[in-house]
Design an enzyme around this catalytic site. Structure first.
Site, PDB file in Angstrom:
ATOM      1  N   SER A  75       0.839  -1.192   0.000  1.00 23.91           N
ATOM      2  CA  SER A  75       0.000   0.000   0.000  1.00 23.91           C
ATOM      3  C   SER A  75       0.882   1.253   0.000  1.00 23.91           C
ATOM      4  CB  SER A  75      -0.963  -0.038   1.196  1.00 23.91           C
ATOM      5  OG  SER A  75      -2.068   0.812   0.998  1.00 23.91           O
ATOM      6  N   ASP A  77      -8.135  -6.312  -4.890  1.00 25.08           N
ATOM      7  CA  ASP A  77      -7.313  -5.309  -4.214  1.00 25.08           C
ATOM      8  C   ASP A  77      -7.731  -3.902  -4.663  1.00 25.08           C
ATOM      9  OD1 ASP A  77      -5.240  -3.957  -2.921  1.00 25.08           O
ATOM     10  OD2 ASP A  77      -3.772  -4.423  -4.495  1.00 25.08           O
ATOM     11  N   HIS A 128      -6.598  -6.772  -0.517  1.00 24.78           N
ATOM     12  CA  HIS A 128      -5.493  -5.846  -0.258  1.00 24.78           C
ATOM     13  C   HIS A 128      -4.571  -6.441   0.797  1.00 24.78           C
ATOM     14  CE1 HIS A 128      -3.538  -1.992  -0.436  1.00 24.78           C
ATOM     15  NE2 HIS A 128      -3.697  -1.773   0.855  1.00 24.78           N
TER      16      HIS A 128
END
Length: 572
Positions: free
Chosen positions: A118, A266, A294
């Protein structure tokens, strides 16, 4: 740093590292606390090592003879400084100074890799902007490439649930509070770990004072509509300053190998991984897209739902072994692209993206049909009153972006579809694999000058259960598009909307316009006897900002001259 800002760093070395021996380093720069300090009773039982999901990777790298360096980026954790924006020029430059420090250590062999999930995936990619010769490879995982279109304004619609939630999380972290914790967590966790020698936390207190002026993603995003709008703070020219795509020229010049890593559920980051891979396409680069949410913690499939059955750490170690240790691995000559087909539950490889496929157009029909036959001239348009209360719930690809695992993804599509405009095919006579980028073209008129359009591709079982496959969305004012210069479908370049203010095109109420919606990419096998469904909505109140004003009424056309349809990339 050169400007005097102090950066908090943790260094981990293999327990069996011999004096005089040098090893490569993995650098992980995060804005979500590099480490936690626990209260006394808990600290007795907690080992002093890397934490969380990324920490599990760190431990594996340490076992394989790597150094691991965790960093609180400036303006976060125990580091000093403030954050006027994400990925500021100062933050990017910090990476180069940290690499300089790493390779000057007696245990360093002069080679550095970077990885992260991320936000920290973005810091790994931004590290290459510096073109530091010691940085040989990176793995940006579950992270963005063009943040406007992938995660902040998909289809030009503000994903305000995400920006508001993300802002609340970072606001709490910057005040040394856990983001999702109640009073029980406070019994166990003090907060971010101070640096060594700061037993009374004087340095940490001063650092936290710097963080009080940090930016709010929600406030900034709420003040813009178009890609080229300046945010309210005027800290950057526009939102593109936050995207690694903006720095693509410098990143490419770094020469580092890039492993783009994402999952089909995701958020919109699987599209980011594809775009990143195709933009920098080099023999050393890799792309993988699995059946993951994710962070890759869960395997998302209606036929194999559960914890991810994939050794991410081993996959990453093989990649970095090649570029930081010069090792030849057993998979070195494999095709550079790996992807997972949901439904078939099978890993596949390819030398190109998308894989070779044939276009199959399925046309909207009267009475909610979906067929390969073109619609007749006698079909009347379907009227649909947009319901601004419709949504997708709390178990979606978007919710997983803030660390919420998809335990039960999209559990109630059957019920939610009752409030949407749906078109459903007859049962399939044989299994059908769709891999690539579905594109919907909807001929639509509205009673307003603007509308949001959400298009869902779904799988209907013989028992009537409905599985979410993928989705796309578009705010009608952003309908102008141009051909992609990197992604090509079987019928030509993928349509890419510009989202520029100069290209804004309000609807004329009652006038029929084609709206082209590129759905997020997927690889999914529809089983024999299942039906393909297109469901359309004018809102997703659970995640996306609604437009001001009354809800419009649509007319959706399906005639030979206005053939609303979905084009599916079918792999034979």
């Amino acid at each position: 740093m050169q400007d005097g800002v102090k950066i908090a760093v943790d260094v981990y070395l293999p327990a069996d590292l011999k004096p005089g021996h040098t090893i490569p380093t993995l650098l992980h720069q995060t804005r979500y606390w590099r480490a936690i300090t626990y209260r006394w009773l808990v600290s007795v039982f907690k080992e002093d090592g890397p934490r969380g999901l990324i920490g599990s990777y760190a431990k594996r790298f340490l076992q394989q003879g790597y150094a691991w360096v965790d960093v609180d980026v400036r303006g976060s954790g125990a580091s000093f400084g403030s954050r006027p924006i994400a990925y500021s020029p100062e933050e990017i430059k910090d990476g180069a100074e940290i690499v300089d420090w790493i390779i000057a250590q007696p245990w360093s062999n002069g080679k550095v890799g970077a990885m992260g999930i991320s936000y920290s995936g973005g810091t790994a990619e931004m590290l290459l902007v510096n073109q530091h010769p010691a940085v040989k490879a990176i793995a940006p995982m579950y992270s963005g490439f063009d943040l406007y279109s992938e995660i902040i304004f998909p289809g030009g619609i503000h994903l305000d649930w995400f920006t508001e939630t993300w802002s609340a999380i970072t606001h709490r972290l910057d005040r040394n509070r856990l983001p999702h914790a109640g009073w029980t967590a406070k019994l166990f966790v003090r907060g971010v770990r101070p640096v060594d020698g700061d037993a009374d936390q004087d340095l940490l207190s001063l650092a936290l004072q710097d963080h009080t002026s940090n930016w709010s993603p929600y406030r900034e995003a709420s003040g813009i509509v178009f890609r080229d709008d300046p945010p309210p703070s005027r800290q950057v020219v526009n939102i593109d300053a936050l995207s690694t795509q903006t720095y693509a020229y410098d990143i490419a010049r770094s020469g580092a190998a890039i492993y783009s890593y994402s999952g089909w559920f995701d958020g919109g980051y699987q599209l980011a991984a594809i775009k990143r891979y195709l933009h920098y396409k080099k023999p050393s680069h890799r792309l993988i897209i699995g059946p993951w949410d994710h962070g890759g913690k869960r395997r998302i499939s209606p036929y194999a739902l559960g914890p991810a059955q994939f050794d991410h750490a081993a996959e990453l170690i093989r990649f970095f072994d090649v570029h930081l240790k010069g090792m030849a691995t057993e998979n070195a000559n494999d095709p550079p692209i790996r992807y997972y087909t949901i439904g078939e539950e099978r890993w596949k490889t390819s030398t190109s993206w998308p894989p070779e496929s044939s276009p199959m157009s399925m046309y909207f029909q009267q009475e909610g049909g979906l067929s390969r036959n073109a619609p007749p001239a006698t079909d009347n348009p379907d009227q649909y009153q947009v319901d601004l209360t419709t949504g997708t719930g709390k178990h979606t690809r978007w919710n997983t972006l803030v660390g919420i695992s998809l335990i039960d993804p999209y559990p109630d599509r059957k019920e939610r579809d009752k409030d949407l405009l749906v078109y459903t095919s007859e049962p399939l006579s044989e299994a059908l694999e769709v891999t690539g980028h579905p594109v919907a073209t909807v001929y639509l008129s509205a009673t307003t000058q603007d509308t949001n359009l959400f298009v869902y591709l779904e799988d209907v079982t013989p028992e009537g259960d409905v599985h979410h496959v993928t989705e796309g969305e578009l705010r009608a004012i952003h309908r102008k598009w141009q051909p992609s210069d990197t992604i090509f479908t079987p019928t030509g370049p993928l349509p890419v909307h510009t989202f520029r203010r100069a290209d804004a095109a309000p609807l004329i109420p009652g006038e029929v316009m084609p709206l082209t919606v590129a759905l997020l990419p997927t690889s999914y096998q529809f089983k024999k006897g299942h039906r393909i469904r297109i469901a359309m909505a004018g809102a997703d109140t659970d995640h996306f900002q609604a437009l001001d004003g009354p809800a419009p009424t649509w007319e959706v056309w399906h005639t030979p001259d206005r053939p609303s349809h979905i084009e599916l990339p079918v792999v034979h």
